[in-house]
Write a protein that holds these residues in place. Structure first.
Motif, PDB file in Angstrom:
ATOM      1  N   TYR A 153       0.827  -1.210   0.000  1.00  0.00           N
ATOM      2  CA  TYR A 153       0.000   0.000   0.000  1.00  0.00           C
ATOM      3  C   TYR A 153       0.863   1.264   0.000  1.00  0.00           C
ATOM      4  O   TYR A 153       0.657   2.176  -0.822  1.00  0.00           O
ATOM      5  N   MET A 154       1.842   1.332   0.899  1.00  0.00           N
ATOM      6  CA  MET A 154       2.694   2.514   0.983  1.00  0.00           C
ATOM      7  C   MET A 154       3.601   2.637  -0.239  1.00  0.00           C
ATOM      8  O   MET A 154       3.882   3.762  -0.696  1.00  0.00           O
ATOM      9  N   SER A 155       4.037   1.520  -0.795  1.00  0.00           N
ATOM     10  CA  SER A 155       4.879   1.552  -2.001  1.00  0.00           C
ATOM     11  C   SER A 155       4.100   2.115  -3.179  1.00  0.00           C
ATOM     12  O   SER A 155       4.640   2.882  -3.990  1.00  0.00           O
ATOM     13  N   LEU A 156       2.827   1.762  -3.282  1.00  0.00           N
ATOM     14  CA  LEU A 156       1.991   2.288  -4.371  1.00  0.00           C
ATOM     15  C   LEU A 156       1.791   3.795  -4.230  1.00  0.00           C
ATOM     16  O   LEU A 156       1.782   4.525  -5.233  1.00  0.00           O
ATOM     17  N   TRP A 157       1.657   4.258  -3.017  1.00  0.00           N
ATOM     18  CA  TRP A 157       1.531   5.700  -2.796  1.00  0.00           C
ATOM     19  C   TRP A 157       2.840   6.412  -3.124  1.00  0.00           C
ATOM     20  O   TRP A 157       2.825   7.550  -3.617  1.00  0.00           O
ATOM     21  N   PHE A 158       3.966   5.773  -2.868  1.00  0.00           N
ATOM     22  CA  PHE A 158       5.255   6.359  -3.233  1.00  0.00           C
ATOM     23  C   PHE A 158       5.349   6.525  -4.746  1.00  0.00           C
ATOM     24  O   PHE A 158       5.771   7.580  -5.247  1.00  0.00           O
ATOM     25  N   ILE A 159       4.951   5.498  -5.485  1.00  0.00           N
ATOM     26  CA  ILE A 159       4.952   5.572  -6.947  1.00  0.00           C
ATOM     27  C   ILE A 159       4.022   6.692  -7.418  1.00  0.00           C
ATOM     28  O   ILE A 159       4.352   7.464  -8.324  1.00  0.00           O
ATOM     29  N   TYR A 181      11.255   7.471  -0.020  1.00  0.00           N
ATOM     30  CA  TYR A 181      10.665   6.140   0.111  1.00  0.00           C
ATOM     31  C   TYR A 181      10.786   5.609   1.529  1.00  0.00           C
ATOM     32  O   TYR A 181       9.813   5.102   2.103  1.00  0.00           O
ATOM     33  N   LEU A 182      11.993   5.758   2.105  1.00  0.00           N
ATOM     34  CA  LEU A 182      12.241   5.196   3.428  1.00  0.00           C
ATOM     35  C   LEU A 182      11.735   6.090   4.555  1.00  0.00           C
ATOM     36  O   LEU A 182      11.104   5.614   5.505  1.00  0.00           O
ATOM     37  N   GLN A 183      11.998   7.401   4.479  1.00  0.00           N
ATOM     38  CA  GLN A 183      11.709   8.297   5.593  1.00  0.00           C
ATOM     39  C   GLN A 183      10.298   8.884   5.568  1.00  0.00           C
ATOM     40  O   GLN A 183       9.832   9.381   6.592  1.00  0.00           O
ATOM     41  N   VAL A 184       9.656   8.837   4.413  1.00  0.00           N
ATOM     42  CA  VAL A 184       8.276   9.321   4.347  1.00  0.00           C
ATOM     43  C   VAL A 184       7.308   8.143   4.317  1.00  0.00           C
ATOM     44  O   VAL A 184       6.505   7.955   5.232  1.00  0.00           O
ATOM     45  N   TYR A 185       7.425   7.292   3.298  1.00  0.00           N
ATOM     46  CA  TYR A 185       6.413   6.258   3.090  1.00  0.00           C
ATOM     47  C   TYR A 185       6.620   5.014   3.965  1.00  0.00           C
ATOM     48  O   TYR A 185       5.673   4.542   4.601  1.00  0.00           O
ATOM     49  N   MET A 186       7.827   4.489   4.002  1.00  0.00           N
ATOM     50  CA  MET A 186       8.043   3.296   4.825  1.00  0.00           C
ATOM     51  C   MET A 186       7.969   3.626   6.320  1.00  0.00           C
ATOM     52  O   MET A 186       7.395   2.870   7.109  1.00  0.00           O
ATOM     53  N   PHE A 224       4.853   3.537  11.565  1.00  0.00           N
ATOM     54  CA  PHE A 224       4.100   4.167  12.649  1.00  0.00           C
ATOM     55  C   PHE A 224       2.610   3.875  12.532  1.00  0.00           C
ATOM     56  O   PHE A 224       1.920   3.716  13.551  1.00  0.00           O
ATOM     57  N   LEU A 225       2.114   3.801  11.311  1.00  0.00           N
ATOM     58  CA  LEU A 225       0.708   3.452  11.099  1.00  0.00           C
ATOM     59  C   LEU A 225       0.412   2.088  11.713  1.00  0.00           C
ATOM     60  O   LEU A 225      -0.611   1.905  12.383  1.00  0.00           O
ATOM     61  N   PHE A 226       1.318   1.144  11.498  1.00  0.00           N
ATOM     62  CA  PHE A 226       1.138  -0.205  12.023  1.00  0.00           C
ATOM     63  C   PHE A 226       1.098  -0.192  13.552  1.00  0.00           C
ATOM     64  O   PHE A 226       0.278  -0.874  14.166  1.00  0.00           O
ATOM     65  N   LEU A 227       1.983   0.605  14.160  1.00  0.00           N
ATOM     66  CA  LEU A 227       2.007   0.681  15.624  1.00  0.00           C
ATOM     67  C   LEU A 227       0.725   1.294  16.168  1.00  0.00           C
ATOM     68  O   LEU A 227       0.180   0.829  17.174  1.00  0.00           O
TER      69      LEU A 227
END
Length: 255
Positions: A14-20, A104-109, A114-117
């Motif tokens: 999901y987050m990877s698709l938003w990054f794209i 990719y790493l500092q914004v989306y991943m 944090f979303l998961f937590l």
């Protein structure tokens, strides 16, 4: 496949698709739209994986959907036709040639992490067989309503204030903003404590407290209030304003 691993993979995609999507749109602030909708995705997906469709599960998923969709639409409407949000624009300049990988790493991943937590109490609830609603759960519902209203009304009042050309260059001190400099942030923190109280039934649910603790820490110490306060400090009236209006908890304004 393991329940939490499955959800992690779904969130990663999901987050990877938003990054794209951000690369196509050439703006990273769409991550803020992805934020609220990500909670909606995770709450319903986890419930369908476990097939746990109890009244409490559906209630929590519905409350999160109301919050997430409203927030996503509000941010979309606020940003439509405008340049990239100042925070993301600054990072774009600061990161230079490392912009893609750091985005990719500092914004989306990182946001996905944090979303998961934060959604953890809901994931734990959906994994367990939930008990009927208790008094504690009803208290949680009341707290969620208070938080949701603070966030939604605060956002609406700020949007109205900004649209009025007579307020250009002024700091908002009307409505809920008279009692706290960040009613929307107060609301978001509050409603997630409400979600935790609703989701909690047994001692097995207690580890979910990491969710509201995480969002409280992020907003109070990391990406919420600190960044916005730093921007507000540049305003010539900020010092007097800060003395009158509480930074977070709603309090009567000082003279």
């Amino acid at each position: 496949m393991n329940y939490f691993l499955t959800l992690t993979i779904i969130l990663f995609i999901y987050m990877s698709l938003w990054f794209i999507t951000s690369l196509i749109a050439k703006r990273n602030d769409i991550a803020d739209i992805a934020w609220g909708l990500g909670f909606v995705l995770m709450s319903w997906t986890s419930m369908f994986i476990t097939q746990n469709f109890g009244a409490k599960n559906i209630l929590v998923a519905t409350l999160i959907t109301l919050w997430g969709v409203r927030l996503a639409y509000h941010i979309y409407s606020r940003n439509k036709g405008k340049s990239e949000d100042f925070r993301y624009k600054q990072w774009r300049e600061d990161w230079g040639k490392y912009f893609l990988i750091r985005s990719y790493l500092q914004v989306y991943m990182l946001q996905g992490f944090f979303l998961f937590l934060i959604i953890l109490p809901v994931l734990i609830m959906n994994q367990n067989n939930t008990a009927p609603l208790t008094l504690l759960n009803f208290i949680g519902i009341i707290i969620w309503i208070i938080g949701f209203l603070f966030e939604a009304i605060g956002d609406a009042q700020l949007s109205s204030f900004i649209k009025d050309k007579n307020n250009k260059g002024k700091l908002i001190e009307t409505g809920l903003w008279k009692y706290t400099r960040h009613p929307n942030y107060f609301g978001e923190v509050t409603l997630w404590w409400g979600i935790w109280l609703i989701a909690t039934s047994t001692i097995n649910d207690l580890p979910g407290i990491i969710g509201p603790i995480t969002i409280t820490f992020l907003i109070l110490k990391v990406s919420g209030i600190p960044l916005l306060e730093k921007k507000l400090e540049k305003h010539p009236d900020f010092n007097d304003y800060a003395k009158r209006v509480s930074i977070f908890f709603p309090m009567p304004p000082k003279n």
